[in-house]
Design a protein around this motif. Structure first.
Motif, PDB file in Angstrom:
ATOM      1  N   ALA A 288       0.816  -1.209   0.000  1.00 29.64           N
ATOM      2  CA  ALA A 288       0.000   0.000   0.000  1.00 29.64           C
ATOM      3  C   ALA A 288       0.856   1.267   0.000  1.00 29.64           C
ATOM      4  CB  ALA A 288      -0.921  -0.006   1.213  1.00 29.64           C
ATOM      5  N   ILE A 289       1.875   1.296   0.835  1.00 29.07           N
ATOM      6  CA  ILE A 289       2.671   2.511   0.990  1.00 29.07           C
ATOM      7  C   ILE A 289       3.513   2.782  -0.246  1.00 29.07           C
ATOM      8  CG2 ILE A 289       4.541   3.560   2.348  1.00 29.07           C
ATOM      9  CD1 ILE A 289       3.313   2.063   4.791  1.00 29.07           C
ATOM     10  N   ARG A 290       3.978   1.747  -0.877  1.00 31.15           N
ATOM     11  CA  ARG A 290       4.732   1.948  -2.124  1.00 31.15           C
ATOM     12  C   ARG A 290       3.831   2.379  -3.279  1.00 31.15           C
ATOM     13  NH1 ARG A 290       9.945  -1.505  -3.079  1.00 31.15           N
ATOM     14  NH2 ARG A 290      10.939  -1.349  -1.042  1.00 31.15           N
ATOM     15  N   ASN A 291       2.520   2.158  -3.112  1.00 30.89           N
ATOM     16  CA  ASN A 291       1.558   2.557  -4.142  1.00 30.89           C
ATOM     17  C   ASN A 291       0.545   3.567  -3.611  1.00 30.89           C
ATOM     18  OD1 ASN A 291       1.998   0.611  -6.616  1.00 30.89           O
ATOM     19  ND2 ASN A 291       2.182  -0.669  -4.790  1.00 30.89           N
ATOM     20  N   GLY A 292       0.952   4.332  -2.604  1.00 32.07           N
ATOM     21  CA  GLY A 292       0.039   5.263  -1.971  1.00 32.07           C
ATOM     22  C   GLY A 292      -0.433   6.391  -2.862  1.00 32.07           C
ATOM     23  N   GLY A 296      -6.283   6.779  -4.384  1.00 36.84           N
ATOM     24  CA  GLY A 296      -7.394   7.714  -4.468  1.00 36.84           C
ATOM     25  C   GLY A 296      -7.613   8.528  -3.214  1.00 36.84           C
ATOM     26  N   ASN A 297      -6.671   8.441  -2.260  1.00 35.00           N
ATOM     27  CA  ASN A 297      -6.823   9.167  -0.992  1.00 35.00           C
ATOM     28  C   ASN A 297      -5.722  10.230  -0.895  1.00 35.00           C
ATOM     29  OD1 ASN A 297      -6.998   9.975   1.738  1.00 35.00           O
ATOM     30  ND2 ASN A 297      -7.804   7.977   2.327  1.00 35.00           N
ATOM     31  N   PRO A 298      -6.083  11.511  -0.972  1.00 40.27           N
ATOM     32  CA  PRO A 298      -5.067  12.567  -0.935  1.00 40.27           C
ATOM     33  C   PRO A 298      -4.366  12.696   0.420  1.00 40.27           C
ATOM     34  CG  PRO A 298      -7.270  13.518  -0.845  1.00 40.27           C
ATOM     35  CD  PRO A 298      -7.445  12.047  -1.115  1.00 40.27           C
ATOM     36  N   ALA A 299      -4.895  12.028   1.463  1.00 37.32           N
ATOM     37  CA  ALA A 299      -4.297  12.151   2.792  1.00 37.32           C
ATOM     38  C   ALA A 299      -3.219  11.107   3.057  1.00 37.32           C
ATOM     39  CB  ALA A 299      -5.389  12.039   3.860  1.00 37.32           C
TER      40      ALA A 299
END
Length: 414
Positions: A288-292, A296-299
């Motif tokens: 997830a973090i490598r593809n953050g 679709g979440n700007p935060a």
């Protein structure tokens, strides 16, 4: 789902002689050690391997309870003579179950059994106890297996046709949905709701927490938090189990019930947790973090080079397995008669058996620390930890409420 110490078969021989406490707790300890040792053996795993410790614990309960009749039988074990040796019955039951599952360790298991049996005076009581133990072992070995009516579907990697994905298949086998639960209606009965939407504030909050504190290069994680993340990977509750089972006023059948209830709740909770993981197929923080930048979440801040503090297990993220197991343990141990309110909790580490045994203030505190450790290690989000804890608590509460209940006073042996 336990992170287990990998050891050689030869090391098992050193464990074969139970320590002093009571026969039931000793053989439960031995069963766990054999199970842990078997994790490092080559070759495919069988479903039976996942049930061996529970079968041993349940066989000991059924054997001792048949003699000292205080609780309802789970397997339909008939009452036995009250004059039969409970120690002989428990040792025989555990030995028979373990020998069935670990035939390569026959010599060591036979030596363990001999040590126990030679300490019991020869005579009718001993022979009667042996017969009861063999009967209980046979019942236990026929229970808790795979339901042939449940379809076992192999894992299929999800990808776009033609696009490469990692080729290592998950280490959770496809047989998990097929187990017959011990008490819970089925794994779906404990299934948590879906994880939060990727665009939600909850997801962003927990994503950022693990990104900041769970990375190998984190500058925000404290030295103590780093130790917690590493020490809680493979916990050993034996010190606290010994405190509970050695408490004044507890009988052998009380201890057998405690361990059987714990093992059944553990199995039912772990099955529900694994089936939920396979159902949701949720991504780990390292993915997830490598593809953050694509969620679709700007935060959420993405980091293409982020790696977790500890190695990410090779299976799906949601819900947390360690948290599930810890919550089961906490609920069952809090229910143990003889466990005093405010009594300190002593827990060791299988990952580093030479480390000191740590002491915490309560089971709830320990469960919370296990959950924190998975986030601090960079392998779980907090919402996944909370979902795992809920599975474990509910499984334990169901088993405690339904299984091995006390007989009415008029039906007890004494």
């Amino acid at each position: 789902m336990r992170k287990l110490l990998m050891v050689s078969a030869a090391a098992t021989l050193a464990w074969a002689q139970p320590a002093a406490a009571d026969t039931v707790t000793d053989w439960w300890d031995v069963a766990n050690r054999y199970y842990n040792a078997a994790q490092g053996m080559p070759g495919p795993r069988s479903p039976d391997m996942e049930r061996v410790t529970t079968r041993a614990a349940l066989a000991m309960f059924e054997a001792v309870n048949a003699i000292d009749r205080r609780y309802h039988s789970h397997l339909g074990m008939p009452a036995a003579s009250g004059a039969a040796s409970q120690d002989a019955a428990a040792a025989t039951a555990a030995h028979a179950v373990l020998l069935k599952h670990y035939p390569a360790n026959k010599s060591a298991l036979d030596e363990s059994y001999l040590f126990v049996m030679t300490a019991i005076p020869d005579g009718a009581a001993k022979e009667a106890g042996k017969a009861v133990g063999l009967q209980a072992a046979a019942l236990a070995m026929d229970a808790g297996g795979i339901d042939p009516a449940v379809e076992q579907v192999p894992y299929r990697p999800r990808t776009v046709p033609g696009e490469w994905v990692a080729t290592a298949l998950p280490s959770l086998d496809s047989y998990w949905p097929g187990f017959k639960p011990w008490v819970v209606d089925g794994p779906e009965a404990l299934r948590p709701p879906p994880p939060p939407a990727l665009t939600s504030a909850e997801y962003a909050r927990d994503y950022e927490e693990v990104r900041r504190l769970g990375g190998k290069a984190s500058s925000e994680r404290t030295p103590k938090q780093t130790l917690v993340a590493r020490y809680r990977q493979a916990f050993d509750i034996t010190p606290s189990v010994r405190l509970a089972t050695d408490a004044a006023g507890r009988s052998l059948v009380d201890n057998a019930r405690l361990l059987a209830v714990y093992q059944m709740a553990f199995d039912d909770a772990v099955q529900a947790m694994v089936v939920a993981k396979q159902h949701y197929d949720y991504w780990r923080p390292v993915t997830a973090i490598r593809n953050g930048d694509r969620d679709g979440n700007p935060a959420t801040q993405h980091d293409p080079a982020w790696v977790p503090l500890i190695s990410t297990p090779n299976f799906q993220e949601y819900p947390c397995g360690h948290c599930t197991a810890a919550a089961v343990i906490g609920e069952v141990m809090k229910s143990a008669s003889g466990w005093k309110a405010g009594q300190r909790v002593r827990v060791g580490s299988l990952l580093n058996p030479n480390a000191v045994t740590l002491t915490l203030g309560s089971w709830d505190e320990w469960v919370g620390e296990v959950s924190d450790s998975r986030m601090l290690g960079g392998v779980h989000y907090r919402f996944s930890n909370e979902a795992g804890e809920e599975i474990g608590r509910r499984a334990a509460q169901i088993v405690l409420a339904k299984a091995l209940q006390p007989l009415a006073r008029g039906k007890r042996r004494r």
